[in-house]
Write an enzyme that holds these catalytic residues in place. Structure first.
Site, short mmCIF file in Angstrom:
data_model
loop_
_atom_site.label_atom_id
_atom_site.label_comp_id
_atom_site.label_asym_id
_atom_site.label_seq_id
_atom_site.Cartn_x
_atom_site.Cartn_y
_atom_site.Cartn_z
CB CYS A 82 -7.59 2.57 3.97
SG CYS A 82 -8.00 1.86 5.40
CG ASN B 141 -9.07 -2.32 2.29
OD1 ASN B 141 -8.63 -3.49 2.50
ND2 ASN B 141 -9.01 -1.41 3.20
CD GLU B 142 -9.39 -2.57 7.22
OE1 GLU B 142 -9.72 -1.51 7.66
OE2 GLU B 142 -8.64 -3.35 7.75
CD GLU C 131 -3.02 1.23 2.26
OE1 GLU C 131 -2.87 0.55 3.12
OE2 GLU C 131 -3.97 1.85 2.09
O1 AHR Z 1 -2.20 -1.28 7.01
C1 AHR Z 1 -2.82 -0.12 7.15
C2 AHR Z 1 -4.24 0.01 6.89
O2 AHR Z 1 -4.82 -1.05 7.87
C3 AHR Z 1 -5.05 -0.38 5.65
O3 AHR Z 1 -4.93 0.50 4.67
C4 AHR Z 1 -6.29 -0.77 5.92
O4 AHR Z 1 -6.84 -1.68 5.31
C5 AHR Z 1 -6.14 -1.22 7.52
O5 AHR Z 1 -7.14 -0.62 8.37
#
Ligand code: AHR
Length: 666
Positions: A257, A388-389, A52
């Site tokens: 994120c 993602n989440e 990321e």
């Molecule tokens: O790894 C950091 C963040 O943690 C990521 O962007 C997210 O998916 C998680 O909350």
């Protein structure tokens, strides 16, 4: 040997001597391995990496452009750029009059609307870029200085690299120089090579106009020539090497994120990250001011590292590509902005077009772009993450539409769906209630938990439903403070050891756990937002943390089929075993989470050893031990051999260690 290593060795010896006496009273630990009853096949891609653009992981990290805000598209378009000041204290050259200003008329292209106009009122006017917390250059190395230039005025542009980001002319000494010439009055790209005559981690890049007049500049770049595979616009070599050494089975990108954006306007849109780099639209990085404890207002995404480069990187390091796409929802920790259901077709089309970009024939619109960028062969995309989440019914509604559209035209693509941001709790339970009915291919679980949680959860998947979706442990890392997002979290041996214990449970359950990746991957030591991270770097150096080495040891030592072993999590001992049909080896991983050396008897059934075992040991009795830029391998794997002549093997497991035995078998 570094002083720290020396201290560790002495400490280890003292402990070992003390423990030897204690061992007489201690009965040996027993590890059993039953190769007569092989279990589930292990996915060859099981242990991968999660990338990321957080912590300056892309711009300022893996993407080695040395000029920050090269295209003048940051919200404050002069971020990173300043006028060179006179260094009057030592009688340096005085400041020549002139100005730099931002303009938008007749720009390079619509995606790159701002450019810099530098006007020298007298020869010698200069300005500079301070890079990503300074500019890192190495003595003898070559750097490609390039820029898009439009001028009918000055005949040349002179650049210098000066040691020490002082902002003043004459203050640091010049350690490289190059000149661009031959301008024709229209936008055109020019380049020259600058060789650095000294090493500096915090250099400054100066540009001077030695004749009066105005110059329009855009995409001002200083880029190492020596990139990974020597590619122009290539990646930082030392960082890719660390990834390649892991032999990751897959590479998840671009997050995290960042995929979601804090609002939908700043979501990750892969289409704006491919093609000519001058046309990739810069946007803010969502980690820019996310955390009050680590604000980085100068954090934007240039997308010089875009989806083509991600696919190429995955291919280079032998990893299966795993793009995660926005599902029409911005981060639910931020705005939770959600695209209307009638608008979701645009997001779905992005997914379908991505499949074409990655796998389509070269005569399809997106396959053609891939080919034009230099890769006519397909990238062999097999899976996509939808969101993602995410959690909640709005996600489920959107997922159903994605699933229908993608599966009807691309049944070969596996879809990965989220289980929310936590490993348990209401959101997790609700998502799983849906997944039990909807039967997606793979569910992505995330855990940023304490080391104790990891030790206690090595059996998490022992009782998961084998007929349900597979699991992707898509983001995990032990948090030394016990709390995620704490800037006090460390990458120490305690966190790494607990992850190793947990990973024995992932591998042992390879019939339900398809993939796993530690997160995040990279962090710049002067510009991070989130800790812990697998790999830390500065402008010149990098190192793998203790957690990195645990990842590496597991990814490099998985067999093709699990075989039953004991114990799982008893008296601080965690094991997993597999056979490798390709190399004809039995692989046993033992994690000793105790402060004692464990005299261990390994009892094999159903398999006959044939020669000496290769042993890899990782660990230290000091749970607070960390690697660092100055001591990058204080905690790193050590190799040895062990004579193995029967089905009973005597071994010593060091205190707080991970030991892998690769035993050739008949
Ligand atoms: O790894 C950091 C963040 O943690 C990521 O962007 C997210 O998916 C998680 O909350």
């Amino acid at each position: 040997m570094t002083p720290t290593t020396m201290r560790s060795k002495i400490l280890f010896t003292i402990l070992a001597l003390g423990i030897t006496a204690a061992l007489h009273a201690q009965s040996p630990a027993v590890i059993t391995v039953d190769a007569a009853h092989p279990g589930a096949p292990i996915p060859s891609i099981m242990f991968g990496v999660f990338f990321e653009d957080i912590n300056f992981g892309a711009d300022g990290g893996l993407y080695p452009e040395l000029i920050k805000n090269r295209s003048f598209e940051f919200d404050e378009p002069l971020t990173g750029w300043k006028v060179v000041l006179p260094y009057t204290q030592t009688g340096g050259i005085g400041l020549s009059p002139g100005e730099i200003s931002i303009h938008t008329d007749a720009p390079l292209n619509v995606n790159n609307p701002h450019y810099l106009r530098a006007t020298a009122l007298a020869p010698g006017y200069g300005f500079y870029n301070s890079g990503f917390r300074g500019i890192g250059v190495k003595e003898g190395a070559e750097y490609r200085f390039s820029a898009w230039v439009r001028t009918s005025g000055p005949a040349s542009i002179r650049a210098t690299i000066s040691d020490g980001a002082t902002g003043a002319i004459g203050a640091g000494h010049e350690i490289g120089t190059g000149t661009l010439t031959g301008f024709n009055g229209t936008w055109k790209r020019y380049e020259t090579i600058i060789r650095a005559t000294a090493t500096s981690a915090h250099a400054q890049f100066n540009i001077f106009l030695d004749q009066k007049g105005s110059v329009d500049l855009d995409m001002v770049s200083l880029f190492p020539v020596d990139t990974w595979k020597h590619r122009p616009n290539g990646l930082r070599k030392d960082l890719v090497q660390l990834l390649a050494d892991m032999h990751p089975g897959f590479m998840r990108f671009p997050g995290g994120c960042i995929v979601e954006g804090r609002v939908l306007a700043n979501r990750y849109r892969w289409k704006t990250t491919v093609g000519d780099i001058t046309e990739r639209k810069t946007i803010i990085n969502r980690w820019n001011d996310e955390f009050d404890h680590r604000p980085t207002p100068d954090y934007f995404q240039s997308f010089g590292l875009g989806f083509y480069e991600y696919f190429q990187l995955a291919e280079d390091i032998g990893a299966s590509p795993l793009p995660i796409l926005n599902c029409g929802m911005a981060c639910q920790f931020n705005s939770s902005e959600t695209a209307k259901i009638e608008e979701i077709h645009e997001y779905i089309q992005d997914a379908l077009d991505l499949i074409e970009f990655a796998n389509g024939p070269v005569d399809t619109p997106w396959g053609k772009i891939r080919a034009q960028m230099g890769h006519p062969a397909p990238f062999n995309l097999k899976m996509i993450g939808v969101g993602n989440e995410q959690w909640g019914p709005r996600y489920i509604d959107r997922y159903k539409l994605f699933n229908e559209a993608i599966k009807s035209s691309h049944p070969e693509i596996k879809l990965i769906v989220p289980a929310g941001p936590s490993p348990s709790g209401q959101q997790f339970d609700e998502m799983w209630a849906n997944w039990r009915n909807l039967h997606p291919d793979i569910v992505d679980e995330h855990y940023y938990m304490s080391p104790q949680w990891f030790l206690d959860n090595s059996n998490r998947y022992d009782n998961y439903d084998r007929s349900g979706p597979k699991i992707f442990a898509g983001e995990y890392a032990a948090q030394s403070t016990g709390a995620a997002v704490s800037p006090k979290n460390r990458n120490n041996w305690q966190t790494a050891l607990s992850e190793a214990a947990f990973m024995t449970g992932l591998e042992r359950n390879a019939d339900v756990v398809a993939m796993a990746s530690y997160a995040p991957l990279f962090a710049h030591i002067d510009a991070w937002q989130w800790t812990p991270d697998a790999i830390w770097l500065d402008n010149l150096r990098s190192y793998g943390t203790t957690d990195y080495y645990v990842q590496k040891i597991f990814a490099n030592n998985i067999g093709t089929r699990v075989v039953p072993s004991t114990p799982h999590a008893e008296a601080g001992l965690y094991t997993v075993a597999s056979v490798d049909d390709r190399t004809h080896e039995l692989i046993i991983t033992a994690v000793n989470v105790s402060a004692e050396t464990r005299a261990t008897q390994i009892q094999l059934t159903g398999i006959t050893p044939n020669g000496s075992a290769k042993v890899t040991t990782l660990g230290t009795s000091d749970l607070t031990a960390e690697n660092s830029l100055d001591h990058p391998t204080d905690v790193a794997p050590e190799s040895s051999t062990l004579a193995v002549s029967s089905t009973t093997i005597q071994a010593q497991l060091r205190p707080n260690s991970v030991t892998v035995f690769r035993i050739p078998v008949k």
